[in-house]
Design a protein around this motif. Sequence first.
Motif, PDB file in Angstrom:
ATOM      1  N   THR A 259       0.812  -1.212   0.000  1.00 27.73           N
ATOM      2  CA  THR A 259       0.000   0.000   0.000  1.00 27.73           C
ATOM      3  C   THR A 259       0.854   1.275   0.000  1.00 27.73           C
ATOM      4  OG1 THR A 259      -1.833   1.119   1.096  1.00 27.73           O
ATOM      5  CG2 THR A 259      -0.185   0.132   2.530  1.00 27.73           C
ATOM      6  N   VAL A 260       0.352   2.317  -0.654  1.00 29.77           N
ATOM      7  CA  VAL A 260       1.006   3.632  -0.580  1.00 29.77           C
ATOM      8  C   VAL A 260       0.287   4.551   0.403  1.00 29.77           C
ATOM      9  CG1 VAL A 260       1.973   3.574  -2.908  1.00 29.77           C
ATOM     10  CG2 VAL A 260      -0.320   4.522  -2.542  1.00 29.77           C
ATOM     11  N   SER A 261      -0.874   4.107   0.893  1.00 27.99           N
ATOM     12  CA  SER A 261      -1.687   4.923   1.797  1.00 27.99           C
ATOM     13  C   SER A 261      -2.854   4.077   2.271  1.00 27.99           C
ATOM     14  CB  SER A 261      -2.213   6.148   1.038  1.00 27.99           C
ATOM     15  OG  SER A 261      -3.414   6.623   1.617  1.00 27.99           O
ATOM     16  N   GLY A 262      -3.261   4.280   3.513  1.00 30.80           N
ATOM     17  CA  GLY A 262      -4.416   3.533   4.018  1.00 30.80           C
ATOM     18  C   GLY A 262      -5.711   4.307   3.876  1.00 30.80           C
TER      19      GLY A 262
ATOM     20  N   PRO B 232      16.384  14.099   1.002  1.00 33.90           N
ATOM     21  CA  PRO B 232      16.445  13.967   2.462  1.00 33.90           C
ATOM     22  C   PRO B 232      15.067  13.914   3.115  1.00 33.90           C
ATOM     23  CG  PRO B 232      17.258  16.135   1.735  1.00 33.90           C
ATOM     24  CD  PRO B 232      16.867  15.384   0.516  1.00 33.90           C
ATOM     25  N   ARG B 233      13.974  13.931   2.318  1.00 34.83           N
ATOM     26  CA  ARG B 233      12.620  13.931   2.893  1.00 34.83           C
ATOM     27  C   ARG B 233      11.788  12.721   2.447  1.00 34.83           C
ATOM     28  NH1 ARG B 233       9.218  18.193   1.965  1.00 34.83           N
ATOM     29  NH2 ARG B 233       9.602  17.842  -0.240  1.00 34.83           N
ATOM     30  N   HIS B 234      12.377  11.811   1.683  1.00 34.95           N
ATOM     31  CA  HIS B 234      11.615  10.664   1.179  1.00 34.95           C
ATOM     32  C   HIS B 234      12.253   9.339   1.570  1.00 34.95           C
ATOM     33  CE1 HIS B 234      10.010  13.811  -1.508  1.00 34.95           C
ATOM     34  NE2 HIS B 234       8.924  13.074  -1.527  1.00 34.95           N
ATOM     35  N   LEU B 235      11.406   8.416   2.003  1.00 31.27           N
ATOM     36  CA  LEU B 235      11.820   7.038   2.264  1.00 31.27           C
ATOM     37  C   LEU B 235      10.968   6.123   1.392  1.00 31.27           C
ATOM     38  CD1 LEU B 235      11.792   7.223   6.151  1.00 31.27           C
ATOM     39  CD2 LEU B 235      13.831   6.734   4.785  1.00 31.27           C
ATOM     40  N   ALA B 236      11.475   4.911   1.129  1.00 28.37           N
ATOM     41  CA  ALA B 236      10.667   3.943   0.383  1.00 28.37           C
ATOM     42  C   ALA B 236       9.678   3.250   1.319  1.00 28.37           C
ATOM     43  CB  ALA B 236      11.568   2.924  -0.297  1.00 28.37           C
ATOM     44  N   GLU B 237      10.011   3.213   2.612  1.00 19.65           N
ATOM     45  CA  GLU B 237       9.111   2.651   3.622  1.00 19.65           C
ATOM     46  C   GLU B 237       8.986   3.685   4.730  1.00 19.65           C
ATOM     47  OE1 GLU B 237       9.629  -1.563   5.032  1.00 19.65           O
ATOM     48  OE2 GLU B 237      10.072  -0.575   6.928  1.00 19.65           O
ATOM     49  N   PHE B 238       7.815   4.229   4.898  1.00 16.73           N
ATOM     50  CA  PHE B 238       7.640   5.217   5.966  1.00 16.73           C
ATOM     51  C   PHE B 238       6.298   4.998   6.646  1.00 16.73           C
ATOM     52  CE2 PHE B 238       4.608   8.218   3.968  1.00 16.73           C
ATOM     53  CZ  PHE B 238       4.694   7.824   2.644  1.00 16.73           C
TER      54      PHE B 238
ATOM     55  N   THR C  68       3.776   2.526   5.134  1.00 14.51           N
ATOM     56  CA  THR C  68       3.378   2.645   3.743  1.00 14.51           C
ATOM     57  C   THR C  68       4.639   2.572   2.896  1.00 14.51           C
ATOM     58  OG1 THR C  68       3.445   5.020   3.984  1.00 14.51           O
ATOM     59  CG2 THR C  68       1.287   4.018   4.129  1.00 14.51           C
ATOM     60  N   PHE C  69       4.454   2.267   1.628  1.00 19.96           N
ATOM     61  CA  PHE C  69       5.602   1.917   0.783  1.00 19.96           C
ATOM     62  C   PHE C  69       5.512   2.665  -0.540  1.00 19.96           C
ATOM     63  CE2 PHE C  69       4.178  -1.430   3.541  1.00 19.96           C
ATOM     64  CZ  PHE C  69       5.327  -1.832   4.198  1.00 19.96           C
ATOM     65  N   ARG C  70       6.559   3.339  -0.904  1.00 27.18           N
ATOM     66  CA  ARG C  70       6.558   4.026  -2.202  1.00 27.18           C
ATOM     67  C   ARG C  70       7.884   3.804  -2.900  1.00 27.18           C
ATOM     68  NH1 ARG C  70       3.140   9.638  -1.020  1.00 27.18           N
ATOM     69  NH2 ARG C  70       1.459   8.546   0.081  1.00 27.18           N
ATOM     70  N   ALA C  71       7.779   3.213  -4.091  1.00 26.65           N
ATOM     71  CA  ALA C  71       8.994   2.906  -4.850  1.00 26.65           C
ATOM     72  C   ALA C  71       9.412   4.114  -5.665  1.00 26.65           C
ATOM     73  CB  ALA C  71       8.733   1.701  -5.749  1.00 26.65           C
ATOM     74  N   GLU C  72       9.375   5.298  -5.045  1.00 27.91           N
ATOM     75  CA  GLU C  72       9.764   6.483  -5.801  1.00 27.91           C
ATOM     76  C   GLU C  72      11.274   6.608  -5.725  1.00 27.91           C
ATOM     77  OE1 GLU C  72       7.354   9.521  -4.187  1.00 27.91           O
ATOM     78  OE2 GLU C  72       7.936   9.160  -2.125  1.00 27.91           O
ATOM     79  N   ASN C  73      11.850   6.850  -6.881  1.00 29.93           N
ATOM     80  CA  ASN C  73      13.299   6.856  -6.923  1.00 29.93           C
ATOM     81  C   ASN C  73      13.861   8.230  -6.594  1.00 29.93           C
ATOM     82  OD1 ASN C  73      15.747   5.688  -7.178  1.00 29.93           O
ATOM     83  ND2 ASN C  73      15.357   4.823  -9.207  1.00 29.93           N
ATOM     84  N   SER C  74      13.189   8.900  -5.638  1.00 34.18           N
ATOM     85  CA  SER C  74      13.634  10.253  -5.329  1.00 34.18           C
ATOM     86  C   SER C  74      14.557  10.202  -4.132  1.00 34.18           C
ATOM     87  CB  SER C  74      12.422  11.135  -5.022  1.00 34.18           C
ATOM     88  OG  SER C  74      11.572  10.482  -4.095  1.00 34.18           O
ATOM     89  N   ASN C  75      15.827  10.291  -4.409  1.00 28.81           N
ATOM     90  CA  ASN C  75      16.817  10.216  -3.347  1.00 28.81           C
ATOM     91  C   ASN C  75      16.928  11.548  -2.619  1.00 28.81           C
ATOM     92  OD1 ASN C  75      18.588   8.326  -2.221  1.00 28.81           O
ATOM     93  ND2 ASN C  75      19.203   7.730  -4.297  1.00 28.81           N
TER      94      ASN C  75
END
Length: 462
Positions: free
Chosen positions: A205-208, A237-243, A228-235
């Motif tokens: 899921t990307v959001s509940g 300092p404010r984005h995680l793939a699992e947050f 939540t999980f987002r496979a965004e390839n944005s490296n």
Amino acid sequence: MKRTKIVDLVHTAEFDRQVCVKGWVRTRRGNKNVAFIALNDGSTIHTIQVVVDVARFGEEFLKPVTTGACLCVTGLLVASQGQGQAAEIQAETIEIYGTADPAVYPLQKKGHSLEFLREIAYLRPRTNTFGAIFRLRHHLAYAIHDYFNRQGFYYFHTPLITGSDAEGAGSMFQVTTLDVAHPPKTEEGRIDYSQDFFGHMTNLTVSGQLEGELGAMALGGVYTFGPTFRAENSNTPRHLAEFWMIEPEIAFNDIHDNMNLAEAFLKYVIAYALKHGKDDIEFLAKMYDPELIDRLNFIIDNRFVRLTYTEGIEILEKSGRKFEFPVYWGVDLQSEHERYLVEEHCKCPVILTDYPKDIKAFYMKQNDDGKTVRAMDVLFPKIGEIIGGSEREADYDKLMTRIHELNMDIDSLWWYLDTRKFGTAPHAGFGLGFERLLLFVTGMQNIRDVIPFPRTPKNAEF
Ligand code: ATP
Ligand code: MN
């Protein structure tokens, strides 16, 4: 003898009693006759000083008592002679639970860079900095549940594996038990997901939110708090793939109720952290960010300024400021724009509302102007967007029209659309990124430093 936590000793005034403490050696100083061991057990940022008569234990026995070793110490708790601590322990027995060979233990000295510590994320909770951050993470998680419970919201568990990709097309992690090297194929040569575990394609899921809305349409007020999980390839300092995300969803609330809730909620949890994580916040302020405590109090003491997106754009256009990304009505605001509004223009947290519909999600309530939707983003100093939310479109026909405009695939969304057919109601909600909140409360700069095991592109080893 029963173990006492160090947190219960550092501010005590009851001296001259026997205690037993267990913890890890932070530093060892001293000379041939006496050794001073600073012991920490994770219950507080502070250490307790253990004073050791070297002759009593023998130099050979004390040799492996080095930084990182784990000890069980009993002895007399006395008022400290030295500065910087109230109490110390005169060691009577020492048991060494585990040694940490100085030749290979990576956390020998103080003052490692945050970048270096990220490379040894499996050990960094043992540092002062990360001990403080992870205790604050706990306090904030607890405060969030506490706030919603007091307000009569129910904690509603939404699924992590989802069959809908309505929100996150392209940025989702697929979940499958098919053999990825040799997947079964249909006659047309496509992957045959009917043979997959769930009988169709599934993702993390990307959001509940969408499932949260189902809860709100039955329980009134609910919230989710999960990964939540987002496979965004944005490296960044404010984005995680699992947050971790907190998503309240409330029946009968409009956008104004939603703004009031977001503001009261943020003030409550920040005040809670200041009260229950005081020592840790003071430590982080001293080490990294002298303005941290003022900034936190500022949020608690000030009313958030409420502006429409259109007013925000006018302010930015009139600012005379050269932004890296140009400003015009319709643009998706970048964090440089958000921070200008917050830090330089309003000098206050800002709630921006009524965004152009084209830059917001399909489920947001449409305004009568045909151009904007009832979105509300909460913008914070240093962070930019910390909360994104909206009043939801409760009208079935309007929602369907929007879905068709966007060419969305509704096959996987029929259950969501049913809420608008069966007892639909006005409702609203928002999403708070837990780690963005932690960045704000800890004063850290990089989101990788506020979660124990950060998942980012090319990084999921430990
Ligand atoms: P951004 O523009 O910063 O990528 P978003 O518009 O994608 O955010 P939403 O989909 O509205 O964010 O998600 C709700 C909240 O979740 C955001 O306000 C933010 O606090 C947080 N968030 C979003 N993406 C991430 C991420 N990759 N890592 C950590 N937190 C995130
Ligand atoms: Mn995003």
